[in-house]
Design a protein around this motif. Structure first.
Motif, PDB file in Angstrom:
ATOM      1  N   ARG A   1       0.834  -1.254   0.030  1.00 48.54           N
ATOM      2  CA  ARG A   1      -0.019   0.071   0.084  1.00 48.54           C
ATOM      3  C   ARG A   1       0.885   1.148  -0.192  1.00 48.54           C
ATOM      4  NH1 ARG A   1      -4.533   0.636   4.209  1.00 48.54           N
ATOM      5  NH2 ARG A   1      -2.578   1.143   5.652  1.00 48.54           N
ATOM      6  N   ARG A   2       0.444   2.277  -0.625  1.00 54.44           N
ATOM      7  CA  ARG A   2       1.108   3.537  -0.678  1.00 54.44           C
ATOM      8  C   ARG A   2       0.250   4.563  -0.006  1.00 54.44           C
ATOM      9  NH1 ARG A   2       3.935   6.895  -5.601  1.00 54.44           N
ATOM     10  NH2 ARG A   2       4.454   8.527  -4.367  1.00 54.44           N
ATOM     11  N   PRO A   3       0.482   5.186   1.322  1.00 51.49           N
ATOM     12  CA  PRO A   3      -0.193   5.697   1.959  1.00 51.49           C
ATOM     13  C   PRO A   3      -0.590   7.411   1.206  1.00 51.49           C
ATOM     14  CG  PRO A   3       1.552   5.143   3.391  1.00 51.49           C
ATOM     15  CD  PRO A   3       1.809   4.599   1.960  1.00 51.49           C
ATOM     16  N   SER A   4      -1.750   7.541   1.459  1.00 52.30           N
ATOM     17  CA  SER A   4      -2.209   8.825   0.896  1.00 52.30           C
ATOM     18  C   SER A   4      -1.627   9.952   1.523  1.00 52.30           C
ATOM     19  CB  SER A   4      -3.708   9.297   0.800  1.00 52.30           C
ATOM     20  OG  SER A   4      -4.091   9.191   2.318  1.00 52.30           O
ATOM     21  N   ARG A   5      -1.321  11.403   0.776  1.00 52.85           N
ATOM     22  CA  ARG A   5      -0.980  12.149   1.652  1.00 52.85           C
ATOM     23  C   ARG A   5      -1.676  12.552   3.060  1.00 52.85           C
ATOM     24  NH1 ARG A   5       1.001  16.735  -2.886  1.00 52.85           N
ATOM     25  NH2 ARG A   5       2.700  15.476  -3.758  1.00 52.85           N
ATOM     26  N   ASP A   6      -2.979  12.555   2.952  1.00 56.64           N
ATOM     27  CA  ASP A   6      -4.006  12.631   4.159  1.00 56.64           C
ATOM     28  C   ASP A   6      -3.588  11.774   5.145  1.00 56.64           C
ATOM     29  OD1 ASP A   6      -5.332  14.796   2.977  1.00 56.64           O
ATOM     30  OD2 ASP A   6      -7.013  13.552   2.614  1.00 56.64           O
ATOM     31  N   LEU A   7      -3.417  10.517   4.877  1.00 56.74           N
ATOM     32  CA  LEU A   7      -2.717   9.797   5.903  1.00 56.74           C
ATOM     33  C   LEU A   7      -1.381   9.727   6.443  1.00 56.74           C
ATOM     34  CD1 LEU A   7      -3.490   7.020   7.550  1.00 56.74           C
ATOM     35  CD2 LEU A   7      -3.031   5.466   5.490  1.00 56.74           C
ATOM     36  N   GLU A   8      -0.698   9.944   5.583  1.00 56.24           N
ATOM     37  CA  GLU A   8       0.871  10.686   6.147  1.00 56.24           C
ATOM     38  C   GLU A   8       0.882  11.794   7.094  1.00 56.24           C
ATOM     39  OE1 GLU A   8       3.699   9.176   2.528  1.00 56.24           O
ATOM     40  OE2 GLU A   8       2.972  11.155   2.726  1.00 56.24           O
ATOM     41  N   ARG A   9       0.133  12.783   6.681  1.00 61.66           N
ATOM     42  CA  ARG A   9      -0.134  13.857   7.606  1.00 61.66           C
ATOM     43  C   ARG A   9      -0.939  13.452   8.851  1.00 61.66           C
ATOM     44  NH1 ARG A   9      -1.464  17.000   2.350  1.00 61.66           N
ATOM     45  NH2 ARG A   9      -3.524  16.468   2.668  1.00 61.66           N
ATOM     46  N   ALA A  10      -1.860  12.777   8.892  1.00 63.00           N
ATOM     47  CA  ALA A  10      -2.541  12.342  10.029  1.00 63.00           C
ATOM     48  C   ALA A  10      -1.691  11.455  10.978  1.00 63.00           C
ATOM     49  CB  ALA A  10      -3.685  11.520   9.616  1.00 63.00           C
TER      50      ALA A  10
ATOM     51  N   TYR B   1       2.690   3.138  10.308  1.00 65.41           N
ATOM     52  CA  TYR B   1       2.221   4.426   9.397  1.00 65.41           C
ATOM     53  C   TYR B   1       3.308   5.424   9.290  1.00 65.41           C
ATOM     54  CZ  TYR B   1      -2.609   2.832  10.052  1.00 65.41           C
ATOM     55  OH  TYR B   1      -3.870   1.909   9.720  1.00 65.41           O
ATOM     56  N   ALA B   2       4.174   5.440  10.167  1.00 63.82           N
ATOM     57  CA  ALA B   2       5.452   6.284   9.823  1.00 63.82           C
ATOM     58  C   ALA B   2       6.658   5.450  10.516  1.00 63.82           C
ATOM     59  CB  ALA B   2       5.078   7.629  10.891  1.00 63.82           C
ATOM     60  N   GLY B   3       7.982   5.832   9.736  1.00 61.71           N
ATOM     61  CA  GLY B   3       9.053   5.440  10.052  1.00 61.71           C
ATOM     62  C   GLY B   3       9.208   4.204   9.593  1.00 61.71           C
ATOM     63  N   PRO B   4      10.390   3.371   9.848  1.00 63.43           N
ATOM     64  CA  PRO B   4      10.540   2.179   9.049  1.00 63.43           C
ATOM     65  C   PRO B   4       9.679   1.176   9.374  1.00 63.43           C
ATOM     66  CG  PRO B   4      12.376   2.646  10.595  1.00 63.43           C
ATOM     67  CD  PRO B   4      11.630   3.812  10.372  1.00 63.43           C
ATOM     68  N   GLY B   5       9.249   0.092   8.611  1.00 70.70           N
ATOM     69  CA  GLY B   5       8.504  -1.030   9.091  1.00 70.70           C
ATOM     70  C   GLY B   5       9.190  -2.084   9.536  1.00 70.70           C
ATOM     71  N   VAL B   6       8.256  -3.019   9.872  1.00 70.58           N
ATOM     72  CA  VAL B   6       8.863  -4.318  10.442  1.00 70.58           C
ATOM     73  C   VAL B   6       9.792  -4.989   9.542  1.00 70.58           C
ATOM     74  CG1 VAL B   6       7.068  -5.716   9.455  1.00 70.58           C
ATOM     75  CG2 VAL B   6       7.831  -6.515  11.320  1.00 70.58           C
ATOM     76  N   GLN B   7      10.669  -5.538  10.170  1.00 70.64           N
ATOM     77  CA  GLN B   7      11.750  -6.466   9.480  1.00 70.64           C
ATOM     78  C   GLN B   7      11.511  -7.823   9.835  1.00 70.64           C
ATOM     79  OE1 GLN B   7      15.532  -4.999  11.049  1.00 70.64           O
ATOM     80  NE2 GLN B   7      15.835  -3.411   9.684  1.00 70.64           N
ATOM     81  N   TRP B   8      11.902  -8.694   8.795  1.00 68.99           N
ATOM     82  CA  TRP B   8      11.536 -10.218   8.778  1.00 68.99           C
ATOM     83  C   TRP B   8      12.514 -10.874   7.985  1.00 68.99           C
ATOM     84  CZ3 TRP B   8      10.067 -12.797   4.460  1.00 68.99           C
ATOM     85  CH2 TRP B   8       9.720 -12.168   3.245  1.00 68.99           C
ATOM     86  N   LYS B   9      12.576 -12.409   8.387  1.00 72.55           N
ATOM     87  CA  LYS B   9      13.461 -12.972   7.436  1.00 72.55           C
ATOM     88  C   LYS B   9      12.981 -14.614   8.138  1.00 72.55           C
ATOM     89  CE  LYS B   9      17.386 -13.813  11.119  1.00 72.55           C
ATOM     90  NZ  LYS B   9      17.272 -15.203  11.060  1.00 72.55           N
ATOM     91  N   TYR B  10      13.471 -15.501   6.880  1.00 68.41           N
ATOM     92  CA  TYR B  10      13.075 -16.792   7.227  1.00 68.41           C
ATOM     93  C   TYR B  10      13.806 -17.492   8.351  1.00 68.41           C
ATOM     94  CZ  TYR B  10       9.897 -16.543   3.160  1.00 68.41           C
ATOM     95  OH  TYR B  10       8.816 -16.188   2.071  1.00 68.41           O
TER      96      TYR B  10
ATOM     97  N   HIS C   1      14.403  -8.504   5.282  1.00 74.27           N
ATOM     98  CA  HIS C   1      13.328  -7.766   4.536  1.00 74.27           C
ATOM     99  C   HIS C   1      12.906  -6.779   5.446  1.00 74.27           C
ATOM    100  CE1 HIS C   1      13.646 -10.932   1.429  1.00 74.27           C
ATOM    101  NE2 HIS C   1      13.367 -11.771   2.583  1.00 74.27           N
ATOM    102  N   GLU C   2      12.966  -5.453   4.841  1.00 78.14           N
ATOM    103  CA  GLU C   2      12.234  -4.366   5.730  1.00 78.14           C
ATOM    104  C   GLU C   2      10.888  -3.968   4.869  1.00 78.14           C
ATOM    105  OE1 GLU C   2      14.430  -1.294   8.045  1.00 78.14           O
ATOM    106  OE2 GLU C   2      13.490   0.103   6.722  1.00 78.14           O
ATOM    107  N   THR C   3       9.941  -3.828   5.618  1.00 79.04           N
ATOM    108  CA  THR C   3       8.574  -3.552   4.970  1.00 79.04           C
ATOM    109  C   THR C   3       8.390  -2.076   5.017  1.00 79.04           C
ATOM    110  OG1 THR C   3       7.574  -5.408   5.940  1.00 79.04           O
ATOM    111  CG2 THR C   3       6.127  -3.883   5.099  1.00 79.04           C
ATOM    112  N   PRO C   4       7.943  -1.520   3.918  1.00 77.82           N
ATOM    113  CA  PRO C   4       7.759  -0.092   3.567  1.00 77.82           C
ATOM    114  C   PRO C   4       6.780   0.332   4.608  1.00 77.82           C
ATOM    115  CG  PRO C   4       8.054  -1.355   1.516  1.00 77.82           C
ATOM    116  CD  PRO C   4       7.908  -1.919   2.487  1.00 77.82           C
ATOM    117  N   ALA C   5       6.589   1.604   4.845  1.00 79.06           N
ATOM    118  CA  ALA C   5       5.550   2.434   5.633  1.00 79.06           C
ATOM    119  C   ALA C   5       4.081   2.165   4.715  1.00 79.06           C
ATOM    120  CB  ALA C   5       5.714   3.804   5.798  1.00 79.06           C
TER     121      ALA C   5
END
Length: 204
Positions: free
Chosen positions: A32-41, A125-134, A141-145
């Motif tokens: 998902r790519r957050p909308s500007r409204d969601l990023e501002r919120a 919603y803000a900052g780096p997302g969860v990191q995961w690996k097998y 892997h780092e998940t985008p916001a």
């Protein structure tokens, strides 16, 4: 998923999450790519909202508890978190869910691990997302916001460490400039020892 397991198949699983039912599907993600409204919120919540909101209940109960705490200008965030709560509720088949919206500015859960839950839904919603690996791999892997991450935990029926996915919060302490994350975590209502009804709002 405890007592909720027999009801899960009654609900249509979102296409992005269908692989979670496979034996070789320990993780499912929805870009998902957050909308500007969601990023501002999200930014406004970080500046003016509580550091932590933690509760359990139906999406309707959570809405009545959460909206009065929402700073002005954060409606897009609240609407999105509640929409995800309803999706998780349909996906898991549980009448209630455990809902955690947290502002994080330190190294929370920095060790790779598997949760003692059935299914966990994460959205940063803000900052780096969860990191995961097998479990048997080295690539992190780092998940985008904005992305949705659905993870099997140890309580998922038939779960095995073979092929399992481990995850962690990305280390952010000491970064310059400082980084603050805003993370939503959705779980089965009894996750992490959550009592019958104990909403928590702390900070600010």
């Amino acid at each position: 998923m405890g007592q909720a397991c027999p009801t899960r198949q009654r609900f249509a699983v979102p296409p992005a999450f269908r692989t979670i039912d496979r034996l070789d599907g320990p993780i499912a993600q929805e870009p998902r790519r957050p909308s500007r409204d969601l990023e501002r919120a999200a930014a406004l919540w970080i500046d003016h909202g509580p550091d932590l909101f933690l509760s359990r209940g139906t999406a309707e109960i959570l809405e009545t508890e959460l909206r009065p705490l929402a700073p002005l200008g954060t409606r897009a965030l609240i609407d999105d978190t509640l929409a995800l709560a309803r999706r998780y509720q349909r996906l898991s088949g549980t009448a209630e869910i455990r809902f955690r919206l947290e502002r994080i500015s330190d190294d929370s859960c920095r060790c790779f691990h598997v949760d003692t839950v059935a299914l966990r839904l994460l959205c940063t919603y803000a900052g780096p997302g969860v990191q995961w690996k097998y479990h048997d791999g080295e690539t992190v892997h780092e998940t985008p916001a904005g992305w949705l991450t659905l993870l099997k935990g140890r309580l998922y029926p038939g779960w095995s460490m073979d092929g399992a996915v481990l995850h962690r919060s990305p280390p952010i302490a000491g970064l310059a400039p400082p980084v603050t994350r805003l993370v939503l975590t959705l779980d089965h209502p009894d996750a992490c020892g959550m009592g019958p009804r104990q909403p928590v709002s702390s900070g600010r």
